[in-house]
Design a protein around this motif. Structure first.
Motif, PDB file in Angstrom:
ATOM      1  N   UNK A  48       4.860   7.473  -0.842  1.00 35.99           N
ATOM      2  CA  UNK A  48       3.709   7.998   0.125  1.00 35.99           C
ATOM      3  C   UNK A  48       2.994   6.597   0.557  1.00 35.99           C
ATOM      4  N   UNK A  49       3.123   6.607   1.820  1.00 33.96           N
ATOM      5  CA  UNK A  49       2.320   5.255   2.427  1.00 33.96           C
ATOM      6  C   UNK A  49       0.831   5.539   2.585  1.00 33.96           C
ATOM      7  N   UNK A  50      -0.014   4.547   1.936  1.00 35.87           N
ATOM      8  CA  UNK A  50      -1.342   4.574   1.859  1.00 35.87           C
ATOM      9  C   UNK A  50      -2.071   3.760   2.642  1.00 35.87           C
ATOM     10  N   UNK A  51      -1.349   3.003   3.363  1.00 34.91           N
ATOM     11  CA  UNK A  51      -1.840   2.024   4.386  1.00 34.91           C
ATOM     12  C   UNK A  51      -2.606   2.720   5.439  1.00 34.91           C
ATOM     13  N   UNK A  52      -3.944   1.999   5.652  1.00 37.25           N
ATOM     14  CA  UNK A  52      -4.804   2.530   6.725  1.00 37.25           C
ATOM     15  C   UNK A  52      -4.988   1.717   7.597  1.00 37.25           C
ATOM     16  N   UNK A  53      -5.192   2.076   8.876  1.00 40.88           N
ATOM     17  CA  UNK A  53      -5.521   0.910  10.194  1.00 40.88           C
ATOM     18  C   UNK A  53      -7.006   1.450  10.567  1.00 40.88           C
ATOM     19  N   UNK A 104       0.760  -1.227  -0.077  1.00 40.22           N
ATOM     20  CA  UNK A 104      -0.011  -0.034   0.016  1.00 40.22           C
ATOM     21  C   UNK A 104       0.923   1.210   0.226  1.00 40.22           C
ATOM     22  N   UNK A 105       1.457   1.374  -1.065  1.00 40.92           N
ATOM     23  CA  UNK A 105       2.481   2.735  -1.312  1.00 40.92           C
ATOM     24  C   UNK A 105       2.264   3.256  -2.712  1.00 40.92           C
ATOM     25  N   UNK A 106       2.552   4.382  -2.799  1.00 41.22           N
ATOM     26  CA  UNK A 106       2.549   4.799  -4.343  1.00 41.22           C
ATOM     27  C   UNK A 106       4.186   5.499  -4.373  1.00 41.22           C
ATOM     28  N   UNK A 107       4.845   5.506  -5.158  1.00 39.83           N
ATOM     29  CA  UNK A 107       6.308   5.943  -5.493  1.00 39.83           C
ATOM     30  C   UNK A 107       6.684   6.376  -6.895  1.00 39.83           C
TER      31      UNK A 107
END
Length: 239
Positions: free
Chosen positions: A168-173, A140-143
């Motif tokens: 950009x870390x796009x992970x969500x908890x 879950x990242x965009x680079x």
């Protein structure tokens, strides 16, 4: 009297250190002298040629995303202009480049660039290489990873080169009372967040950091005042 002279000398020495930081040197324990690097020393050729007119060449796309070239091209003119240079209108020059079969910048990056000086009046051809332009659903990242190469149209020398990587870390908890539900919701939300990230926004951030150390051009308020600034690393990674 001696005390007063001593104080005056101390003040003078300290003032010189702040006024002339490029001249600061430090004696190392091994007997060598360390000279603090400056933009004036690192980009000496750039300051010597003092370019004014910039030609943004179509990006070289080495990524797996076929649309990266067109999207990224639209982000380059503004940051270069903001650095104090006259940027030839990108889409007008692009039409000329396409008409003259010069859309593929990889054919020219290592060749004589004097034609771009003759045809466009450009002092510098700005080449960029897109190494990475991707979204990962595994972590879950965009680079994006971009290499910036400013080449003189007069000498064909590289005046400025930087490589910038933006991740950009796009992970969500998502937390609920049910662990399984939390895990499922986290995966769904993270996936959606990754898909919705705008590449252009990320590329603009990449440009901002990569070109922040570019020597200031004649239309910038700090023109001629940034020679003693410290240069940044040739490769930058930001997360």
């Amino acid at each position: 009297m001696k005390r007063r002279i001593s104080i005056c000398l101390s003040v003078l020495i300290v003032s010189c250190l702040f006024l002339f930081p490029s001249c600061m040197s430090f004696d190392m324990s091994d007997g060598t002298t360390y000279q603090r690097p400056t933009k004036a020393s690192k980009y000496a050729q750039f300051y010597q040629e003092n370019p004014v007119v910039m030609l943004i060449m179509p990006p070289i796309n080495d990524s797996l995303n076929v649309d990266a070239k067109d999207y990224f091209y639209s982000t380059l003119a503004v940051p270069v202009a903001e650095a104090g240079f006259y940027v030839l209108p990108p889409y007008l020059t692009l039409e000329v480049l396409q008409r003259e079969s010069a859309y593929d910048s990889e054919l020219f990056i290592d060749k004589d660039l004097s034609k771009f000086k003759e045809v466009f009046g450009a002092d510098v051809a700005v080449f960029t290489k897109i190494h990475t332009w991707e979204k990962s659903m595994l972590d879950y990242s965009v680079s994006v990873k971009i290499e910036y190469i400013f080449k003189s149209t007069e000498t064909n020398e590289v005046l400025y080169r930087k490589t910038a990587t933006m991740v950009r870390d796009t992970s969500q908890s998502i937390e609920t009372d049910d662990d399984i539900l939390s895990a499922v919701l986290s995966i769904v939300v993270s996936s959606v967040s990754t898909v919705l990230v705008d590449y252009v926004d990320l590329a603009q951030n990449c440009n901002e950091y990569a070109l922040s150390n570019l020597p200031r051009g004649k239309y910038h308020k700090r023109y001629g005042q940034d020679l003693n600034d410290s240069p940044t690393a040739d490769e930058i990674t930001l997360e």
